[in-house]
Design an enzyme around this catalytic site. Structure first.
Site, mmCIF file in Angstrom:
data_model
loop_
_atom_site.group_PDB
_atom_site.id
_atom_site.type_symbol
_atom_site.label_atom_id
_atom_site.label_comp_id
_atom_site.label_asym_id
_atom_site.label_seq_id
_atom_site.Cartn_x
_atom_site.Cartn_y
_atom_site.Cartn_z
ATOM 1 N N LYS A 83 0.844 -1.188 0.000
ATOM 2 C CA LYS A 83 0.000 0.000 0.000
ATOM 3 C C LYS A 83 0.887 1.247 0.000
ATOM 4 C CE LYS A 83 -4.519 0.903 2.117
ATOM 5 N NZ LYS A 83 -5.316 0.745 3.349
HETATM 6 O O1 G3P Z 1 -7.850 1.542 5.368
HETATM 7 C C1 G3P Z 1 -8.272 2.396 4.352
HETATM 8 C C2 G3P Z 1 -9.575 3.078 4.664
HETATM 9 O O2 G3P Z 1 -10.627 2.146 4.547
HETATM 10 C C3 G3P Z 1 -9.627 3.714 6.032
HETATM 11 O O3 G3P Z 1 -10.697 4.606 6.020
HETATM 12 O O4 G3P Z 1 -11.891 6.564 6.992
HETATM 13 O O5 G3P Z 1 -12.192 4.281 8.004
HETATM 14 O O6 G3P Z 1 -9.996 5.469 8.301
HETATM 15 P P1 G3P Z 1 -11.220 5.249 7.403
#
Ligand code: G3P
Length: 217
Positions: A83
């Site tokens: 990533k």
């Molecule tokens: O891990 C990538 C993404 O899904 C994280 O999004 O906004 O839940 O931190 P969030």
């Protein structure tokens, strides 16, 4: 549509992976920090639980460091996806990883133009963050549709990995918008199975069946 879990909680992962409906896992530095565990160890454990793509994020901000870290992460298991943040250095690293046959997930995507660059760089996956766009009053799901249109116009192979998912509705909407994958927090994944009318209907079926006094076996 591939369904990934966005988690480093291996106990929860094992439980949901037992459904056979978990196609892969994504992690990020925040999830690693929250786990309180060594990154290389928890990523290796996750790779042993699911056979599908497992995203592990680099921590360096410049290309050379990203390449060194990504090669080390890719060596953990064959299903590792490196990533990389959607930055200038990140996309230069993405091009090199593509040349080396290392799968990449370009993350923190918030615009269609960013996604266009990631595809041109040879990203395996692009992660547009729906929830975080919604959080600032933008229409996060529109971004999925925009990227889908661009990728289809030019036949890009990069897979759209809908990220920052906040609800089962996000999963359905991302599927309707043409995302190839969605990465879902475990609590949202568990909620995908449920609907109050299903619960109510099942209770009625079971009550009516019990009243027959019959047994199938
Ligand atoms: O891990 C990538 C993404 O899904 C994280 O999004 O906004 O839940 O931190 P969030």
């Amino acid at each position: 549509m591939q369904l990934f879990l966005d988690t480093t909680d291996t106990a929860v992962l094992k439980d949901l992976a037992a459904t056979g409906l978990v196609d892969g896992v994504t992690t990020n530095p925040t999830l690693i920090a929250r786990s309180g565990r060594n990154m290389l160890e928890v990523i290796a454990e996750i790779c042993g639980i699911v056979g599908g793509p497992v995203s592990a994020e680099v921590a360096s901000m410049e290309t050379a460091g990203m390449l060194a870290e990504g090669r080390k992460l890719a060596a953990i298991a064959p299903n590792i996806v490196v990533k990389v943040p959607l930055t200038r250095d990140g996309l230069i690293a993405t091009r090199e990883f593509a040349a080396e046959g290392i799968q990449t997930n370009v993350t923190l995507c918030f615009s269609a133009s960013q996604a266009l660059l990631a595809a041109k760089a040879g990203a395996s996956y692009i992660s547009p963050f729906i929830g975080r766009l919604d959080d600032v009053g933008a229409a996060g799901m529109d971004l999925i549709a925009e990227i889908r249109a661009i990728y289809d116009n030019y036949d890009f192979d990069t897979e759209i990995l809908a990220a920052s998912i906040r609800s089962p509705a996000h999963v359905a909407q991302a599927a309707m918008a043409g995302a190839d994958c969605a990465t879902i927090p475990p609590d949202v994944f568990a909620a995908l199975f449920k609907h109050p009318l299903t619960e109510r209907g099942l209770q009625q079926f079971m009550a009516d069946w019990k009243a027959t006094g019959q047994s199938i076996l």
